[in-house]
Design a protein around this motif. Sequence first.
Motif, short mmCIF file in Angstrom:
data_model
loop_
_atom_site.label_atom_id
_atom_site.label_comp_id
_atom_site.label_asym_id
_atom_site.label_seq_id
_atom_site.Cartn_x
_atom_site.Cartn_y
_atom_site.Cartn_z
N GLU A 1 0.63 -1.13 -0.09
CA GLU A 1 0.29 -0.18 0.16
C GLU A 1 1.29 1.44 -0.03
OE1 GLU A 1 -3.38 2.11 2.98
OE2 GLU A 1 -3.06 -0.38 2.96
N GLU A 2 2.25 1.14 0.84
CA GLU A 2 3.00 2.49 1.28
C GLU A 2 3.33 3.09 -0.73
OE1 GLU A 2 3.34 6.36 1.90
OE2 GLU A 2 2.39 4.82 3.18
N ARG A 3 4.10 1.85 -1.26
CA ARG A 3 4.97 1.57 -2.24
C ARG A 3 4.03 1.78 -2.94
NH1 ARG A 3 5.22 -4.30 -3.41
NH2 ARG A 3 5.91 -4.39 -1.92
N ASN A 4 2.56 1.42 -3.33
CA ASN A 4 1.42 1.91 -4.33
C ASN A 4 1.71 3.23 -4.11
OD1 ASN A 4 1.65 -0.47 -5.22
ND2 ASN A 4 -0.70 -1.26 -4.86
N ARG A 5 1.48 4.52 -3.23
CA ARG A 5 0.94 5.07 -3.16
C ARG A 5 2.32 5.78 -3.11
NH1 ARG A 5 -1.94 5.73 1.22
NH2 ARG A 5 -0.48 4.84 2.83
N PHE A 6 4.04 5.63 -2.50
CA PHE A 6 4.62 6.50 -2.91
C PHE A 6 4.80 6.40 -4.55
CE2 PHE A 6 9.67 6.29 -3.19
CZ PHE A 6 9.60 7.70 -2.47
N VAL A 7 5.04 5.52 -5.08
CA VAL A 7 5.22 5.22 -6.93
C VAL A 7 4.11 5.78 -7.13
CG1 VAL A 7 6.07 3.65 -8.52
CG2 VAL A 7 6.28 3.05 -6.42
N SER A 8 2.92 6.23 -7.21
CA SER A 8 2.25 7.04 -7.78
C SER A 8 2.34 8.24 -7.73
CB SER A 8 0.55 6.52 -6.97
OG SER A 8 0.36 7.82 -5.78
N HIS A 9 3.29 8.75 -7.12
CA HIS A 9 3.47 10.57 -6.83
C HIS A 9 4.99 10.73 -7.89
CE1 HIS A 9 0.97 11.64 -4.34
NE2 HIS A 9 0.65 11.16 -3.53
N PHE A 10 6.00 9.34 -8.71
CA PHE A 10 6.23 9.66 -9.11
C PHE A 10 6.08 9.90 -11.11
CE2 PHE A 10 9.72 6.50 -7.50
CZ PHE A 10 9.92 7.23 -6.84
N PRO A 11 6.74 10.61 -11.36
CA PRO A 11 6.14 11.19 -13.19
C PRO A 11 6.55 9.81 -14.20
CG PRO A 11 8.01 11.89 -13.06
CD PRO A 11 8.33 11.21 -11.09
N ASP A 12 5.73 9.10 -14.89
CA ASP A 12 5.83 7.90 -15.62
C ASP A 12 7.54 7.80 -16.04
OD1 ASP A 12 3.46 7.64 -14.98
OD2 ASP A 12 2.50 8.67 -17.87
N ASP A 13 7.86 8.76 -16.85
CA ASP A 13 8.78 7.83 -16.83
C ASP A 13 10.29 7.80 -15.62
OD1 ASP A 13 10.00 10.40 -15.49
OD2 ASP A 13 11.19 11.72 -17.28
N LEU A 14 10.14 8.29 -14.26
CA LEU A 14 10.28 7.66 -13.17
C LEU A 14 9.96 6.20 -12.71
CD1 LEU A 14 12.91 8.19 -10.83
CD2 LEU A 14 11.44 9.51 -9.92
N ALA A 15 8.96 6.19 -12.40
CA ALA A 15 8.22 5.11 -12.43
C ALA A 15 8.46 3.84 -12.96
CB ALA A 15 6.32 5.20 -12.72
N ASP A 16 9.10 4.11 -14.21
CA ASP A 16 9.91 2.69 -14.37
C ASP A 16 10.34 2.03 -14.42
OD1 ASP A 16 7.56 3.11 -16.77
OD2 ASP A 16 8.73 3.75 -18.36
N TYR A 17 11.48 3.42 -13.30
CA TYR A 17 12.79 2.65 -12.94
C TYR A 17 12.30 2.00 -11.47
CZ TYR A 17 16.01 4.57 -16.95
OH TYR A 17 16.87 4.43 -16.84
N THR A 18 10.76 1.68 -10.84
CA THR A 18 10.94 0.64 -9.81
C THR A 18 10.11 -1.02 -10.38
OG1 THR A 18 8.89 2.04 -10.47
CG2 THR A 18 9.72 3.51 -8.93
N HIS A 19 10.63 -0.94 -11.24
CA HIS A 19 10.36 -2.52 -11.78
C HIS A 19 11.93 -2.30 -12.44
CE1 HIS A 19 6.09 -1.36 -12.14
NE2 HIS A 19 6.44 -0.38 -12.23
N TRP A 20 11.52 -3.61 -11.37
CA TRP A 20 14.00 -5.00 -11.63
C TRP A 20 13.39 -5.17 -12.97
CZ3 TRP A 20 17.86 -3.67 -11.50
CH2 TRP A 20 19.18 -5.06 -12.06
N VAL A 21 13.50 -5.27 -14.57
CA VAL A 21 13.53 -5.36 -15.25
C VAL A 21 14.82 -6.37 -15.94
CG1 VAL A 21 12.70 -6.30 -17.69
CG2 VAL A 21 11.67 -4.31 -15.72
N VAL A 22 14.92 -7.89 -16.17
CA VAL A 22 16.74 -8.36 -16.63
C VAL A 22 16.77 -8.69 -18.05
CG1 VAL A 22 18.16 -10.03 -15.45
CG2 VAL A 22 16.48 -9.61 -14.42
#
Length: 127
Positions: free
Chosen positions: A106-127
């Motif tokens: 819940e806190e993670r989603n609240r925090f990330v929802s305030h990121f601009p879209d381009d920065l939100a992409d950096y909250t997902h680990w993609v190998v």
Amino acid sequence: MATNAIVDLVQQRIGEISPETAERLINAVLETLAERDLSGAHTGFAAELPPEYGAILNDPDRTSHEHFDVEEFIRRVGERANVSYPQSETWTRAALTALVENVPTEERNRFVSHFPDDLADYTHWVV
């Protein structure tokens, strides 16, 4: 999650770096997050982090509420961590995902929802 578990996760994602380098990177990401205007979402997120990390994110001397894009975010992290821009792209993602993944959903989603879209992409680990 404990500080050493977050450091270990960053080390696993980046490869062969020392715990000190991983810690320096995590601090660089937190300091840069503190500078970014996230509409006050820093506070709740910081409360879920280990105290030493939360203190960096909520440090009033660092908080400046600036608006900047992901390229500037990565540049600032790279400058603080003393790594090149291309290296900072991967390292920023490794540290930011390790931090974000280790707070309640819940806190993670609240925090990330305030990121601009381009920065939100950096909250997902993609190998």
